[in-house]
Design an enzyme around this catalytic site. Structure first.
Site, PDB file in Angstrom:
ATOM      1  N   THR A   1       0.813  -1.213   0.000  1.00 32.72           N
ATOM      2  CA  THR A   1       0.000   0.000   0.000  1.00 32.72           C
ATOM      3  C   THR A   1       0.851   1.270   0.000  1.00 32.72           C
ATOM      4  OG1 THR A   1      -1.531   1.248   1.400  1.00 32.72           O
ATOM      5  CG2 THR A   1      -0.097  -0.276   2.539  1.00 32.72           C
ATOM      6  N   ASP A   2       0.263   2.350  -0.498  1.00 32.59           N
ATOM      7  CA  ASP A   2       0.949   3.659  -0.441  1.00 32.59           C
ATOM      8  C   ASP A   2       1.005   4.199   0.992  1.00 32.59           C
ATOM      9  OD1 ASP A   2      -1.759   4.308  -0.117  1.00 32.59           O
ATOM     10  OD2 ASP A   2      -1.790   5.861  -1.661  1.00 32.59           O
ATOM     11  N   GLU A   3       0.182   3.623   1.905  1.00 37.75           N
ATOM     12  CA  GLU A   3       0.131   4.174   3.277  1.00 37.75           C
ATOM     13  C   GLU A   3       1.445   3.999   4.023  1.00 37.75           C
ATOM     14  OE1 GLU A   3      -3.290   3.489   5.664  1.00 37.75           O
ATOM     15  OE2 GLU A   3      -4.657   3.600   3.962  1.00 37.75           O
TER      16      GLU A   3
ATOM     17  N   TYR B   1      -2.048  -0.432  11.019  1.00 35.32           N
ATOM     18  CA  TYR B   1      -2.149  -1.116   9.710  1.00 35.32           C
ATOM     19  C   TYR B   1      -0.934  -0.809   8.842  1.00 35.32           C
ATOM     20  CZ  TYR B   1      -3.337  -1.619   4.768  1.00 35.32           C
ATOM     21  OH  TYR B   1      -3.289  -1.911   3.427  1.00 35.32           O
TER      22      TYR B   1
ATOM     23  N   LYS C   1       2.080  -3.252   7.421  1.00 37.11           N
ATOM     24  CA  LYS C   1       2.373  -3.445   5.994  1.00 37.11           C
ATOM     25  C   LYS C   1       3.819  -3.027   5.693  1.00 37.11           C
ATOM     26  CE  LYS C   1       0.025  -4.583   3.023  1.00 37.11           C
ATOM     27  NZ  LYS C   1      -0.339  -5.928   2.445  1.00 37.11           N
TER      28      LYS C   1
HETATM   29  P1  NAD Z   1      -9.574  -7.398   2.122  1.00 33.95           P
HETATM   30  O1  NAD Z   1      -9.563  -7.100   3.587  1.00 33.95           O
HETATM   31  O2  NAD Z   1     -10.801  -7.136   1.339  1.00 33.95           O
HETATM   32  O3  NAD Z   1      -9.178  -8.921   1.878  1.00 33.95           O
HETATM   33  C1  NAD Z   1      -8.170  -9.562   2.603  1.00 33.95           C
HETATM   34  C2  NAD Z   1      -8.313 -11.065   2.392  1.00 33.95           C
HETATM   35  O4  NAD Z   1      -7.267 -11.725   3.126  1.00 33.95           O
HETATM   36  C3  NAD Z   1      -9.646 -11.620   2.903  1.00 33.95           C
HETATM   37  O5  NAD Z   1     -10.196 -12.497   1.954  1.00 33.95           O
HETATM   38  C4  NAD Z   1      -9.247 -12.382   4.163  1.00 33.95           C
HETATM   39  O6  NAD Z   1     -10.096 -13.491   4.451  1.00 33.95           O
HETATM   40  C5  NAD Z   1      -7.841 -12.829   3.822  1.00 33.95           C
HETATM   41  N1  NAD Z   1      -7.022 -13.089   5.014  1.00 33.95           N
HETATM   42  C6  NAD Z   1      -6.921 -12.322   6.123  1.00 33.95           C
HETATM   43  N2  NAD Z   1      -6.092 -12.900   7.011  1.00 33.95           N
HETATM   44  C7  NAD Z   1      -5.646 -14.052   6.438  1.00 33.95           C
HETATM   45  C8  NAD Z   1      -4.749 -15.077   6.849  1.00 33.95           C
HETATM   46  N3  NAD Z   1      -4.152 -15.037   8.054  1.00 33.95           N
HETATM   47  N4  NAD Z   1      -4.511 -16.107   6.014  1.00 33.95           N
HETATM   48  C9  NAD Z   1      -5.131 -16.161   4.801  1.00 33.95           C
HETATM   49  N5  NAD Z   1      -5.996 -15.222   4.363  1.00 33.95           N
HETATM   50  C10 NAD Z   1      -6.239 -14.181   5.166  1.00 33.95           C
HETATM   51  O7  NAD Z   1      -8.344  -6.589   1.547  1.00 33.95           O
HETATM   52  P2  NAD Z   1      -8.169  -5.899   0.121  1.00 33.95           P
HETATM   53  O8  NAD Z   1      -8.712  -4.524   0.186  1.00 33.95           O
HETATM   54  O9  NAD Z   1      -8.624  -6.834  -0.939  1.00 33.95           O
HETATM   55  O10 NAD Z   1      -6.570  -5.764   0.071  1.00 33.95           O
HETATM   56  C11 NAD Z   1      -5.774  -6.833  -0.455  1.00 33.95           C
HETATM   57  C12 NAD Z   1      -4.307  -6.449  -0.326  1.00 33.95           C
HETATM   58  O11 NAD Z   1      -4.070  -5.235  -1.021  1.00 33.95           O
HETATM   59  C13 NAD Z   1      -3.888  -6.180   1.123  1.00 33.95           C
HETATM   60  O12 NAD Z   1      -2.587  -6.696   1.296  1.00 33.95           O
HETATM   61  C14 NAD Z   1      -3.883  -4.666   1.249  1.00 33.95           C
HETATM   62  O13 NAD Z   1      -2.929  -4.240   2.196  1.00 33.95           O
HETATM   63  C15 NAD Z   1      -3.489  -4.260  -0.167  1.00 33.95           C
HETATM   64  N6  NAD Z   1      -4.000  -2.949  -0.620  1.00 33.95           N
HETATM   65  C16 NAD Z   1      -5.314  -2.630  -0.506  1.00 33.95           C
HETATM   66  C17 NAD Z   1      -5.767  -1.407  -1.011  1.00 33.95           C
HETATM   67  C18 NAD Z   1      -7.226  -1.002  -0.932  1.00 33.95           C
HETATM   68  O14 NAD Z   1      -7.554   0.138  -1.269  1.00 33.95           O
HETATM   69  N7  NAD Z   1      -8.142  -1.875  -0.543  1.00 33.95           N
HETATM   70  C19 NAD Z   1      -4.875  -0.517  -1.614  1.00 33.95           C
HETATM   71  C20 NAD Z   1      -3.506  -0.889  -1.686  1.00 33.95           C
HETATM   72  C21 NAD Z   1      -3.088  -2.110  -1.209  1.00 33.95           C
HETATM   73  O1  DAU Z   2      -4.153   3.959   0.480  1.00 29.69           O
HETATM   74  C1  DAU Z   2      -4.378   2.582   0.354  1.00 29.69           C
HETATM   75  C2  DAU Z   2      -5.205   2.096   1.511  1.00 29.69           C
HETATM   76  O2  DAU Z   2      -6.527   2.575   1.297  1.00 29.69           O
HETATM   77  C3  DAU Z   2      -5.201   0.571   1.668  1.00 29.69           C
HETATM   78  O3  DAU Z   2      -3.908   0.146   1.986  1.00 29.69           O
HETATM   79  C4  DAU Z   2      -6.173   0.143   2.773  1.00 29.69           C
HETATM   80  O4  DAU Z   2      -6.239  -1.272   2.831  1.00 29.69           O
HETATM   81  C5  DAU Z   2      -7.545   0.703   2.436  1.00 29.69           C
HETATM   82  O5  DAU Z   2      -8.453   0.382   3.486  1.00 29.69           O
HETATM   83  C6  DAU Z   2      -7.481   2.213   2.253  1.00 29.69           C
HETATM   84  O6  DAU Z   2      -7.202   2.894   3.521  1.00 29.69           O
HETATM   85  P1  DAU Z   2      -7.970   4.235   3.935  1.00 29.69           P
HETATM   86  O7  DAU Z   2      -7.881   4.403   5.392  1.00 29.69           O
HETATM   87  O8  DAU Z   2      -7.557   5.367   3.071  1.00 29.69           O
HETATM   88  O9  DAU Z   2      -9.459   3.776   3.471  1.00 29.69           O
HETATM   89  P2  DAU Z   2     -10.905   3.978   4.135  1.00 29.69           P
HETATM   90  O10 DAU Z   2     -11.899   3.583   3.092  1.00 29.69           O
HETATM   91  O11 DAU Z   2     -10.998   3.350   5.480  1.00 29.69           O
HETATM   92  O12 DAU Z   2     -10.982   5.543   4.325  1.00 29.69           O
HETATM   93  C7  DAU Z   2     -10.797   6.420   3.211  1.00 29.69           C
HETATM   94  C8  DAU Z   2     -10.875   7.836   3.751  1.00 29.69           C
HETATM   95  O13 DAU Z   2     -12.218   8.101   4.181  1.00 29.69           O
HETATM   96  C9  DAU Z   2     -10.009   8.073   4.977  1.00 29.69           C
HETATM   97  O14 DAU Z   2      -9.504   9.404   4.921  1.00 29.69           O
HETATM   98  C10 DAU Z   2     -10.976   7.940   6.149  1.00 29.69           C
HETATM   99  C11 DAU Z   2     -12.294   8.447   5.573  1.00 29.69           C
HETATM  100  N1  DAU Z   2     -13.520   7.834   6.124  1.00 29.69           N
HETATM  101  C12 DAU Z   2     -13.606   6.476   6.145  1.00 29.69           C
HETATM  102  C13 DAU Z   2     -14.728   5.873   6.650  1.00 29.69           C
HETATM  103  C14 DAU Z   2     -14.836   4.365   6.695  1.00 29.69           C
HETATM  104  C15 DAU Z   2     -14.559   8.639   6.533  1.00 29.69           C
HETATM  105  O15 DAU Z   2     -14.495   9.882   6.481  1.00 29.69           O
HETATM  106  N2  DAU Z   2     -15.690   8.029   7.022  1.00 29.69           N
HETATM  107  C16 DAU Z   2     -15.814   6.682   7.124  1.00 29.69           C
HETATM  108  O16 DAU Z   2     -16.859   6.192   7.610  1.00 29.69           O
END
Ligand code: NAD
Ligand code: DAU
Length: 361
Positions: free
Chosen positions: A133-135, A159, A163
């Site tokens: 992730t970019d975070e 988180y 990561k």
């Molecule tokens: P998600 O939470 O939707 O899915 C995570 C999956 O991992 C789930 O299916 C869960 O059951 C599985 N999991 C959790 N713990 C596990 C374990 N111990 N063993 C096996 N499986 C397990 O997450 P996502 O949003 O699909 O993100 C996927 C990947 O991409 C993550 O590594 C996250 O850090 C990264 N990522 C997410 C975003 C985003 O915006 N969602 C952006 C950048 C990177």
């Molecule tokens: O940047 C990549 C990341 O983006 C991934 O690595 C993470 O897995 C993914 O969850 C996401 O993280 P964020 O914290 O940015 O996502 P989230 O959807 O939780 O929140 C997006 C923005 O919105 C953040 O600034 C918090 C705000 N927010 C979120 C929720 C759930 C609100 O204002 N209200 C809300 O109820």
């Protein structure tokens, strides 16, 4: 040939598996613990498809991983599995350290042992794509340049710290042991099958139910939004042509403040699912207490993956967000099914702590 995908029942992983199998016949073994975020229903379209095997299991289980590598003999690992929600990491960081740090370590070790037993050609061809992730880069000030791959790591939440730790392990397993690791750091994804605890699906689901739309703080925090299909396409390019030992940042070049995202969603819902009294969904917007340690701005410089691998996002935000709203409107049974008791408990815990009494549940 076989790919080992971890976390392929979650949001991005399931989109990757579905997309990949619509373009290739390469077999996918999908290892997922099926936590609250993992949902086999995301993969319902693959029922009976022999190219896909879903295995319920934990990436922290070294014996299971050893067996899987020995029997499935994957040519690559795509490692999505993680605890992924920042707010949950604030309420309970332990699960994040376990899965994201210990789990990644266990998977790297299993891959290393497996690769050591391969011949030279297989060892060279093997890939371990670590999806991150970019975070990990922390928070940008207004006007600061977007994160590139040499940006210092400054993770601010449990988180992102977990990561960041996993990225460091993945890097070290390449540097020390020669495991062909590639790390990707992507911005915020949105699209189908995203669990409605994250901003965009939560707002759609709450708006359709007439509940409050809880905006943290002033809502001017900026994220760089990328349609999930574009992230999957980037990962496919990285798998195909990425250089081992390299980091690729992936982003949409699409910075927007949260409040603008919420207003865009309200406008789309006003058009696509108008309220009975024709009032705007925007009336439901409610500012609530901010996230502790909330990162103010993320932006990604995706120049390296564009220059080296020719990847660019295909979707604009306008087209991607409309598709996403349409998907949630068309898949209300999926939404209803994921809103279990456990989901309601989480919503109550998170939003009551922010001063929204039952309004978001
Ligand atoms: P998600 O939470 O939707 O899915 C995570 C999956 O991992 C789930 O299916 C869960 O059951 C599985 N999991 C959790 N713990 C596990 C374990 N111990 N063993 C096996 N499986 C397990 O997450 P996502 O949003 O699909 O993100 C996927 C990947 O991409 C993550 O590594 C996250 O850090 C990264 N990522 C997410 C975003 C985003 O915006 N969602 C952006 C950048 C990177
Ligand atoms: O940047 C990549 C990341 O983006 C991934 O690595 C993470 O897995 C993914 O969850 C996401 O993280 P964020 O914290 O940015 O996502 P989230 O959807 O939780 O929140 C997006 C923005 O919105 C953040 O600034 C918090 C705000 N927010 C979120 C929720 C759930 C609100 O204002 N209200 C809300 O109820």
């Amino acid at each position: 040939m076989t790919l080992l995908v971890t976390g392929g029942a979650g949001f991005i992983g399931s989109n990757f598996v579905l997309d990949r199998l619509s373009r290739s016949d390469e077999r996918i073994v999908n290892l997922d613990l099926l936590t609250y975020a993992g949902n086999p229903a995301n993969l319902a379209a693959l029922a009976g498809d022999e190219r896909h095997v879903l295995i319920k299991g934990d990436i922290c289980d070294a014996a299971l991983l050893e067996r899987l590598f020995a029997t499935e003999r994957p040519r690559a690992v795509l490692h999505f599995a993680a605890e992924s929600h920042v707010d949950r990491s604030i309420h309970g960081p332990g699960a994040f350290i376990r899965t994201n740090v210990d789990g990644t370590y266990t998977l790297l070790e299993a891959a290393r042992a497996y690769v050591a037993g391969q011949d030279d050609a297989a060892r060279t061809a093997f890939r371990f794509v670590h999806v991150s992730t970019d975070e990990v880069y922390g928070s940008l000030s207004p006007g600061e340049p977007a994160f590139n791959e040499t940006r210092r790591y400054e993770p601010n939440s449990p988180y992102s710290a977990s990561k960041a730790a996993s990225d460091h392990l993945a890097r070290a397993w390449h540097h020390t042991y020669g495991l062909p690791v590639i790390i990707t750091n992507c911005s915020n994804n949105y699209g189908p099958y995203q669990f409605p605890e994250k901003l965009i699906p939560l707002m759609i689901v709450n708006a359709l139910a007439g509940r409050a739309l809880p905006v943290y703080g002033d809502g001017m925090q900026v994220r760089d939004w990328l349609y999930v299909g574009d992230h999957c396409a980037a990962l496919a390019r990285v798998l195909e042509a990425g250089r081992p030992g390299t980091v690729y940042n992936i982003g949409g070049c699409n910075e927007k403040p949260n409040l603008e995202i919420v207003h865009t969603l309200c406008a789309l819902l006003d058009e696509m699912a108008p309220r009975a009294d024709r009032s705007s969904h925007a009336q439901l917007i409610t500012h609530v207490a901010d996230r502790p340690g909330h990162d103010r701005r993320y932006a990604v410089d995706a120049g390296r993956i564009a220059a080296e691998l020719g990847w660019q996002p295909a979707e604009t935000f306008t087209s991607g967000i409309r598709k996403t709203v349409a998907w949630y409107l068309d898949n209300q049974a999926w939404v209803a099914a994921v809103q279990s008791g456990a989901y309601r408990d989480w919503v109550a815990t998170n939003y009551e702590a922010r001063g929204l009494n039952g309004g978001a549940a």
